[in-house]
Design a protein around this motif. Structure first.
Motif, short mmCIF file in Angstrom:
data_model
loop_
_atom_site.label_atom_id
_atom_site.label_comp_id
_atom_site.label_asym_id
_atom_site.label_seq_id
_atom_site.Cartn_x
_atom_site.Cartn_y
_atom_site.Cartn_z
N UNK A 131 38.19 25.45 10.28
CA UNK A 131 38.97 24.51 9.48
C UNK A 131 38.75 23.08 9.96
N UNK A 132 39.03 22.14 9.10
CA UNK A 132 38.91 20.73 9.48
C UNK A 132 39.89 20.39 10.60
N UNK A 133 41.05 21.05 10.59
CA UNK A 133 42.02 20.80 11.64
C UNK A 133 41.47 21.24 13.00
N UNK A 164 32.75 18.66 33.23
CA UNK A 164 31.95 19.62 32.47
C UNK A 164 32.66 20.04 31.19
N UNK A 165 33.98 20.24 31.26
CA UNK A 165 34.74 20.61 30.07
C UNK A 165 34.70 19.51 29.02
N UNK A 166 34.67 18.27 29.47
CA UNK A 166 34.57 17.14 28.54
C UNK A 166 33.31 17.25 27.71
N UNK A 167 32.20 17.59 28.33
CA UNK A 167 30.95 17.75 27.60
C UNK A 167 31.01 18.94 26.66
N UNK A 168 31.66 20.02 27.10
CA UNK A 168 31.77 21.21 26.25
C UNK A 168 32.59 20.91 25.00
N UNK A 169 33.70 20.19 25.17
CA UNK A 169 34.53 19.83 24.01
C UNK A 169 33.77 18.90 23.06
N UNK A 170 32.96 18.01 23.62
CA UNK A 170 32.22 17.07 22.79
C UNK A 170 31.09 17.71 22.01
N UNK A 192 39.18 19.64 18.34
CA UNK A 192 38.14 19.60 19.37
C UNK A 192 37.75 18.16 19.70
N UNK A 193 37.71 17.29 18.68
CA UNK A 193 37.40 15.89 18.93
C UNK A 193 38.48 15.24 19.79
N UNK A 194 39.74 15.55 19.48
CA UNK A 194 40.85 15.00 20.26
C UNK A 194 40.85 15.58 21.67
N UNK A 195 40.52 16.87 21.78
CA UNK A 195 40.47 17.50 23.10
C UNK A 195 39.48 16.80 24.02
N UNK A 196 38.34 16.38 23.44
CA UNK A 196 37.36 15.67 24.26
C UNK A 196 37.97 14.42 24.86
N UNK A 197 38.74 13.68 24.06
CA UNK A 197 39.35 12.45 24.57
C UNK A 197 40.44 12.76 25.60
N UNK A 198 41.20 13.84 25.38
CA UNK A 198 42.23 14.22 26.35
C UNK A 198 41.60 14.58 27.68
N UNK A 199 40.55 15.41 27.63
CA UNK A 199 39.88 15.83 28.86
C UNK A 199 39.20 14.64 29.52
N UNK A 200 38.65 13.74 28.69
CA UNK A 200 38.02 12.54 29.25
C UNK A 200 39.06 11.72 30.04
N UNK A 254 32.49 21.11 13.79
CA UNK A 254 32.27 20.06 12.78
C UNK A 254 31.14 20.43 11.82
N UNK A 255 30.28 21.37 12.23
CA UNK A 255 29.13 21.76 11.40
C UNK A 255 29.29 23.15 10.80
N UNK A 256 30.39 23.79 11.09
CA UNK A 256 30.59 25.17 10.63
C UNK A 256 31.70 25.20 9.59
#
Length: 365
Positions: free
Chosen positions: A114-116, A97-103, A121-129, A108-110
Motif C-alpha cells: 500500500x502507499x501507506x 545499517x538499518x538506516x540504509x535498509x529502510x532507505x 518506510x520513507x519516514x522510518x528512514x528519517x527516524x532511524x537517521x 515504493x516500486x511494488x
C-alpha cells in the motif's frame, strides 16, 4: 494486483515475494525490539513505535498470504546480520545499517504494498537517521580520534616503511624506521588532538552567552534597554528579541507567545559534543600506535625482502578495509565503498613512496 488468469488468486512469484517481505518485516520488528530492550526513555519508545509499525506491515502480508503465511523462508542476509549485530554490538552501528535498509525499501516500486506502507518506510528512514545521529554525536571526540588515529597510523607508517624498502635498505633499518615513525607519529597525533579539542572548547567558552542579561535586567530602563540589542545580536528577530527582553525583566503581563520563550532544555551542550581533550589525545595516541604497528609486524618477527613487503601489505589492506567500513557506518554511507576508498588511498600512498624510495636509492647508489 496481478493475479493468475485461471483462478484469480495470487501468482506463485507473488506468493514467494510476499513471504520474503513478511519474513523481513518480522526480522525488522524483532531488531527494533532488541534495540529497545537496551534503551530507556524517549529512545526506547521511538524504537518500540518502529517495531509496532513493522507489525502493521506484517498484518498486510499475512492477510494477502492467508494459508501461505506459515513456514516462512529465512529473512534476507542483511536482516540476519542486523539482528546479530544488535545482540553483540552497540546500537550506533546497527542503526546506521538499518538506516540504509529502510532507505532501500522495495515498497515504493511494488504495487502489492500500500502507499501507506511505502510512506511508512520513507519516514522510518528519517527516524532511524535521527537516532543514528544521536549515537554518532555521543561517539564524537575520543572515538573519532581513535578511528582516524588508527587509519593515520596505518597509512603513514606503511608508506614510510614502503619508502625505505624501495630505497633498498636492510630489514633492520626498515624495522627501526617503522618503530621511530610509530613513536613520533603517535606523540604528534596526541599533541595535535589535545590542542585541537582544547582550542575548540576555549572557542566555545568565549562565544557562549553569559548571564549578564539576567543580572542587569532588574535595573534596566523599560523604554530604553539594551537587552533587545543583545538578543538581536544573537540572531533573533526584533519581535522575538523584544519578547525575550520583557521576559527577562519579569514583565509577564505582556502579550507573550510561548514559542518565543527561552527553554534551557533545548540548548545543546557543545562541550559534550566536542569531547574531552585528554580523552581525544589518549585515544589518538593509542590507536595511532596500534595502526602504525601493523605494517611493522612482519619485520618484528624476522621477515625480510619481498616476503615482508607482501605480509605487511596484506595486513595493512585488511586493517584499511576495516577502518574504512567503520567510517562508512558512522557517516551513514556505504561501508563497502568507504572500505574500498580507504584501501585505494592507503595502497596508493604506499606505492608512491615506494617508487620515490626506489628512485632515491638508485640515485644514491
Amino acid at each position: 494486483m496481478n493475479t493468475a488468469a485461471d483462478g484469480g488468486g495470487p501468482q506463485p512469484r507473488q506468493i514467494r515475494r510476499w513471504r520474503k517481505y513478511l519474513a523481513d518485516e518480522i526480522a525488522e520488528a524483532r531488531l527494533y525490539e532488541q534495540l529497545a530492550d537496551r534503551k530507556s526513555g524517549e529512545v526506547r519508545q521511538i524504537l518500540l513505535g518502529l517495531a509496532a509499525a513493522e507489525r502493521r506491515h506484517q498484518a498486510h502480508w499475512r492477510e494477502l498470504l492467508g494459508e501461505h503465511a506459515e513456514n516462512l523462508p529465512a529473512p534476507s542476509v542483511h536482516r540476519v546480520m542486523l539482528g546479530w549485530f544488535a545482540r553483540l554490538f552497540g546500537s550506533v552501528f546497527v542503526l546506521a545499517l538499518a538506516q540504509r535498509a529502510e532507505g532501500e525499501s522495495p515498497y515504493t516500486r511494488d504495487e502489492d504494498a500500500t502507499r501507506r506502507m511505502a510512506a511508512d518506510e520513507e519516514v522510518h528512514e528519517e527516524v532511524v537517521r535521527a537516532l543514528a545521529v544521536r549515537g554518532r554525536e555521543k561517539l564524537s571526540g575520543g572515538f573519532r580520534a581513535a578511528v582516524f588515529g588508527a587509519n593515520d597510523g596505518l597509512v603513514s607508517n606503511f608508506a614510510l616503511i614502503m619508502g625505505m624498502g624501495g630505497a633498498g635498505v636492510g630489514a633492520t633499518v626498515v624495522l627501526l624506521t617503522g618503530i621511530a615513525g610509530l613513536i613520533a607519529g603517535a606523540l604528534s597525533m596526541a599533541a595535535g588532538e589535545f590542542i585541537s579539542v582544547r582550542s575548540q572548547r576555549e572557542l566555545l567558552d568565549s562565544t557562549r552567552p553569559t548571564q549578564a542579561t539576567v543580572r542587569a535586567a532588574p535595573d534596566l530602563d523599560f523604554d530604553h534597554n539594551e537587552l533587545v540589542l543583545v538578543y538581536r545580536a544573537r540572531g533573533m528577530s526584533i519581535e522575538d528579541a523584544e519578547h525575550r527582553a520583557l521576559e527577562r525583566m519579569g514583565l509577564f503581563d505582556c502579550d507573550c507567545r510561548p514559542e518565543r520563550s527561552h527553554n534551557p532544555e533545548q540548548e545543546v551542550d557543545e562541550h559534550r559534543a566536542v569531547g574531552s581533550a585528554w580523552t581525544a589525545a589518549g585515544s589518538s595516541f593509542g590507536f595511532f600506535a596500534v595502526g602504525a604497528l601493523i605494517p611493522v609486524l612482519p619485520y618484528l618477527f624476522g621477515a625480510a625482502g619481498w616476503w615482508a613487503v607482501g605480509l605487511s601489505t596484506a595486513l595493512v589492506s585488511i586493517a584499511l578495509l576495516c577502518t574504512g567500513a567503520t567510517v562508512g557506518l558512522l557517516s551513514g554511507a556505504s561501508p563497502l565503498k568507504r572500505a574500498v576508498r580507504q584501501l585505494a588511498i592507503g595502497i596508493g600512498a604506499a606505492l608512491i613512496t615506494y617508487l620515490l624510495g626506489a628512485l632515491l636509492g638508485v640515485s644514491v647508489a
